[in-house]
Design a protein around this motif. Structure first.
Motif, PDB file in Angstrom:
ATOM      1  N   ALA A 666      23.513 -52.567 -64.388  1.00 53.29           N
ATOM      2  CA  ALA A 666      24.886 -52.944 -64.708  1.00 53.29           C
ATOM      3  C   ALA A 666      25.358 -54.052 -63.772  1.00 53.29           C
ATOM      4  N   MET A 667      26.348 -54.798 -64.224  1.00 47.73           N
ATOM      5  CA  MET A 667      26.891 -55.885 -63.422  1.00 47.73           C
ATOM      6  C   MET A 667      27.909 -55.337 -62.435  1.00 47.73           C
ATOM      7  N   ALA A 670      32.510 -54.538 -62.122  1.00 45.91           N
ATOM      8  CA  ALA A 670      33.022 -54.197 -63.450  1.00 45.91           C
ATOM      9  C   ALA A 670      33.576 -52.777 -63.454  1.00 45.91           C
ATOM     10  N   THR A 701      22.379 -52.471 -59.809  1.00 47.35           N
ATOM     11  CA  THR A 701      23.391 -53.486 -60.090  1.00 47.35           C
ATOM     12  C   THR A 701      22.869 -54.896 -59.838  1.00 47.35           C
ATOM     13  N   ALA A 704      27.864 -59.967 -59.878  1.00 48.76           N
ATOM     14  CA  ALA A 704      28.866 -60.339 -60.870  1.00 48.76           C
ATOM     15  C   ALA A 704      28.725 -61.815 -61.186  1.00 48.76           C
ATOM     16  N   CYS A 743      26.979 -54.619 -69.601  1.00 52.91           N
ATOM     17  CA  CYS A 743      28.029 -55.410 -68.961  1.00 52.91           C
ATOM     18  C   CYS A 743      29.079 -55.787 -70.002  1.00 52.91           C
ATOM     19  N   PHE A 747      33.766 -61.297 -68.912  1.00 46.68           N
ATOM     20  CA  PHE A 747      34.019 -60.552 -67.688  1.00 46.68           C
ATOM     21  C   PHE A 747      35.506 -60.230 -67.543  1.00 46.68           C
TER      22      PHE A 747
END
Length: 965
Positions: A666-667, A670, A701, A704, A743, A747
């Motif tokens: 995952a990013m 977030a 992770t 971002a 994600c 964003f």
């Protein structure tokens, strides 16, 4: 030098000393033994300079050349009083006399303009509040607190010179006004001062003999209070030049007057200072009565004295520059009758306002059997479906009630009226009626009892009825109406009169309404009406405290003291006082608040059926088909849930079930939700400061992909994708091939930052190469919010394997969905069955379909594109003028305005952003921060927002950035 203390009334003209810089620097060396450079500072009646030792950057202090009319004893008293406050209030920074090589820098100078006293006072670092910029309620309160500390410190201080007579001593305000008013050449100014001070003098005379007297600073104003560099709240007081013995309440009156010229401050805006002063130095009842009259008189003295000083000394730019501010002080002070402000202040400090004497005369109308009472407030059904925007909504309701057989229809006094309220207001609007409105079915005689004294005011449709000391005014009579007859079928305004006058406004603000009511009373009893108290709808003062006692503390609310919102319409939110706020943050109400098509769909379905999704009904299939039709063909299978958190959680479980693996990539930064799985992949430190360090071992992770403030910026943002791919490849090489990559496809948590071009294409390719699936979190940006694209992943030119969506798709109803391919959905069966009781329920399904209908029929995606583009261009223009604007993120109606303290370092302006949001609330705009540093405005209004509303938002923001927060 004079040995006698100053008496203003023996020497009303006080030209300031005007020594040249060269002479000042020469005399400074002669007396204090230090070569200096000086820079002139402003003053009303003295001459002030900031002094720098030659060759030094830091100031040595402030040189004050006192007006020659002041005696040595008076100057000694000023310095002594400052020392007393400094000793008794160690938390306040108070300047002392600077000690130089020859001792304290204080001496009499023989100058070209005679004998003048010069002394160097410590330079207190920081900034004053001078000017007319914005003062937050916290700053205003601190000003009152500082004034109280000074007042209590000097309460027992005495000095032989304290009996001097200054024009600024409010005990002499009336004399000063009487002296200067005839000298004022401008007739308009004279008239304004006379009108403003008439009632103030009368009110003050009633209590002046009972007001306590003490020594005080009596100039604790925005010019003489400082706050430290980088801090908002003041902690220093300078300039003890007006120390004198006077009414103690004058200390806070002077402070309050200095607040009134600041941007956005009206009399109510000064109440935080009064409350804070009262908390530290309680005001007596007599002082409460005297306070606002003194504020008014202070304003009048400022206006007349300032204008006289400019006429006397045209070169005094300090006095000249203050003229507009001083006139605004007087105008604001006089904008509310002193009686009303006195009662408002009394309530503000915890007192009880006396109720206006009830009507004591005969009932003015004959008995009426059927009286219909209208409610035009915020929650009234009268205002449903946007009817409050129609000016005649109350009139139509009254006529309908008369047609239905009512003898009289009454819109009561002292209740907020939403009907006809303005939509966009930068200040609280007047929404509370000071009188009742009456419609009669038949023409009715008024005041049948001969003892009632009825005065007909010719030509303006008004009547004034008196009984003893009480008055009731009637207005709105047609010119042809016979005297003493109340006409049928027309709205008649009835209210109490202010001491026999009829100049009270029809509507007042909610903050001033209790004060007005204490003065005017309620006219209902004079008409024989027994109107029950209105339903408070939760308006009790302790509602927020009740919420805090019952709800978990972690379940937060917006704002420290939030408005009580009880209605919404389109892009507007309405509080219980009838104030309409512009909602620029609420993407939950995607198609607009209280959309009638959504309400009708829900209402109709609730009358038919609402049950869990295991029953067989058409709506769930219809809705699933409608959602799938908005997506690429391969995404053809729908799961229904209740929220974004559940959607994200289920998406993760689908990835694990379909691959037989447990690791997820995952990013960072977030937010995906609060359930176990969605929280596990959420790494926003704004939501959880320990998010990154506390992830379970199955969560991995990647950086971002923020091209503005991430580890790679600008063109270097292309590095994010290969670095994410490397993480996926490494996990596969270690035998931990991820089940999926998750994600936001745009964003959102960072404020609507577009991912770098090609990012998802590259990362999706990598995750799929190792047998994993690509998950797109579209909770924030799906369903047309981006304008150009219905789904966020379309901006990247990719198709995910799983899409999680919620929030906006239900327009406030808890509706969420996960859409995937049939083969992935079928594999979930190996984990057991899936069931959500109300996910996809009949009501949720018909609401979801109604949302899609509204988006299509009202062209809301196109509105997001057009209005969003206009809004973004205006926000970008702010950056050309205000350095705090770092950049503008986003597309359509998902925008983020990022605030920074430095455009090179990108230091987040977190505290400033919070304060800006609070100031926007004052201006009628709902806005909140987002991002890991909470320094981004998350601009995501309902998709129906108009260009006019977008402009109102930017205009308000421009005002905040220009005048302060």
């Amino acid at each position: 030098m004079t040995d006698q203390t100053f008496d203003y009334f023996t020497q009303t003209e006080l030209p300031t000393p005007t020594l040249s810089v060269d002479e000042v620097e020469r005399l400074f060396v002669d007396h204090f033994g230090v070569e200096v450079d000086v820079r002139s500072l402003g003053s009303q009646q003295d001459q002030n300079f900031r002094v720098f030792a030659r060759g030094e950057d830091g100031p040595l202090g402030v040189l004050k050349l006192s007006n020659p009319v002041f005696s040595a004893a008076e100057i000694e008293m000023q310095d002594e009083a400052a020392a007393v406050v400094a000793e008794r209030q160690p938390t306040l920074r108070i300047p002392r006399i600077v000690v130089g090589p020859r001792g304290p820098m204080s001496a009499w100078w023989e100058s070209s303009q005679g004998r003048i006293h010069g002394r160097v006072i410590e330079n207190i670092s920081g900034s004053t509040l001078t000017g007319s910029g914005y003062l937050s309620p916290a700053v205003v309160a601190r000003m009152g607190e500082v004034a109280a500390k000074v007042s209590t410190s000097l309460a027992d201080y005495t000095h032989e010179a304290s009996g001097r007579v200054l024009q600024w001593d409010l005990r002499h305000a009336s004399r000063v006004i009487d002296l200067l008013l005839p000298l004022e050449p401008d007739a308009d100014v004279r008239d304004a001062v006379e009108r403003a001070t008439r009632r103030a003098r009368s009110a003050l005379d009633a209590v002046s003999d009972r007001l306590p007297v003490q020594a005080g600073h009596f100039d604790v104003t925005d010019d003489n209070i400082l706050h430290p560099v980088g801090e908002r709240l003041p902690d220093a007081v300078i300039d003890f030049g007006d120390v004198v013995e006077s009414w103690a309440v004058g200390e806070i009156a002077v402070t309050v007057s200095s607040v009134l010229h600041h941007d956005g401050v009206d009399p109510v805006g000064a109440l935080p200072a009064i409350r804070a002063f009262h908390a530290a130095r309680p005001l007596s009842d007599d002082e409460v009565e005297a306070l606002w009259p003194l504020v008014v008189l202070r304003g009048a003295v400022l206006v007349l004295s300032g204008r006289q000083q400019v006429r006397l000394d045209e070169e005094n730019t300090y006095a000249g520059d203050a003229l507009d501010r001083e006139f605004r002080v007087l105008s604001q002070a006089a904008s509310v009758p002193v009686e009303v402000m006195t009662e408002t202040i009394r309530r503000a400090v915890g007192g009880t306002s006396p109720v206006a004497q009830p009507w004591s005369g005969p009932v003015l109308l004959p008995p009426l059997s059927r009286i219909a009472v209208l409610d035009a407030g915020t929650v009234s059904p009268l205002n449903d479906d946007g009817a409050w925007l129609t000016a005649d909504v109350v009139e139509r309701a009254a006529r309908a009630a008369l047609d239905d057989g009512a003898d009289a229809v009454v819109l009561p006094a002292w209740r907020p009226v939403l009907a006809g309220a303005p939509r966009r207001t930068p200040a609280p609007p007047a929404t509370v009626s000071t009188g009742l409105t009456l419609w009669l079915a038949r023409e009715t005689p008024l005041g049948a009892d001969a003892t009632v004294d009825i005065i007909v005011e010719a030509g303006d449709g008004r009547l004034l009825v008196r009984s003893g000391d009480r008055c009731v005014s009637f207005s709105g009579f047609p010119t042809e109406t016979a005297a003493h007859m109340v006409p049928a079928g027309v709205p008649i305004r009835v209210r109490g009169a202010l001491r026999g006058d009829v100049d009270a406004p029809d509507l007042v603000t909610a903050a001033l309404a209790p004060g007005w009511r204490a003065v005017l009373g309620d006219p209902a009893s004079a008409l024989g009406f027994d109107i029950p108290a209105p339903d408070s709808h939760g308006q009790n003062d302790d509602l927020l405290d009740r919420r805090g006692r019952v709800l978990a503390e972690v379940q937060e609310h917006y704002y420290a003291r939030p408005p009580q919102i009880e209605r919404g319409w389109r892009e507007y939110l309405v509080d219980v006082d009838g104030r309409v706020f512009l909602d620029m943050v609420n993407n939950v109400a995607s198609v607009g608040h209280a959309h009638p098509r959504i309400a009708d769909a829900a209402s109709r379905q609730l009358r038919l059926l609402n049950t869990n999704s295991r029953f067989h009904y058409a709506a769930i299939a219809d809705y699933a088909e409608r959602i799938a039709a908005t997506l690429p063909d391969e995404l053809d299978t729908v799961f229904f849930v209740n929220s974004g958190s559940e959607a994200a959680d289920l998406a993760i479980r689908l990835a694990m079930a379909s691959t037989g693996r447990s690791d997820i990539v995952a990013m960072r930064e977030a937010y995906h939700g609060w359930t176990f799985a969605s929280d596990a992949v959420s790494t926003s430190i704004a939501d959880n400061p320990g998010a990154v360090e506390t992830r379970p071992e199955w969560v991995h992770t990647v950086d971002a992909a923020n091209s503005y403030r991430g580890v790679h910026r600008g063109e270097d943002a292309s590095l994010y994708a290969p670095e994410a791919v490397a993480v996926i490849d490494r996990l596969a090489a270690e035998g931990r091939a991820p089940a999926g990559f998750m994600c936001e496809s745009y964003f959102g948590n960072a404020g609507g930052v577009a991912l770098p071009d090609g990012y998802l294409s590259e990362v999706y390719r990598a995750i799929r190469s190792h047998g994993g699936i690509a998950i797109a979190d579209e909770v924030q940006v799906g369903f047309g919010r981006l304008g150009e694209w219905f789904w966020g992943f379309q901006q990247q030119g990719v198709v995910p394997d799983v899409v999680a969506v919620a929030k906006s798709i239900g327009a406030g109803q808890p509706v969420g969905a996960v859409i995937t391919r049939r083969d992935i959905a079928d594999r979930y069966r190996t984990q057991g069955y899936f069931f959500s009781s109300t996910g996809g329920s009949p009501v949720s399904s018909v609401i979801g379909m109604a949302v899609l209908d509204v988006i299509e029929d009202e062209s809301l995606q196109e509105n997001a594109r057009v209005v969003g583009a206009h809004l973004k261009s205006r926000l970008e223009a702010l950056g050309e003028e205000h350095p705090i604007v770092g950049t503008v993120h986003g597309s359509g109606l998902y925008l983020g305005l990022e605030f920074v303290r430095d455009r090179d370092t990108l230091e987040p302006a977190r505290e400033e952003t919070a304060a800006i949001c609070d100031r926007l609330l004052d201006l009628g705009i709902i806005m909140q921060p987002t991002g890991d540093h909470l320094n981004v405005l998350k601009i995501k209004p309902p998709l129906c927002v108009t260009q006019e509303s977008a402009d109102f938002f930017v205009d308000g923001l421009q005002r905040v950035l220009s005048t302060g927060w």
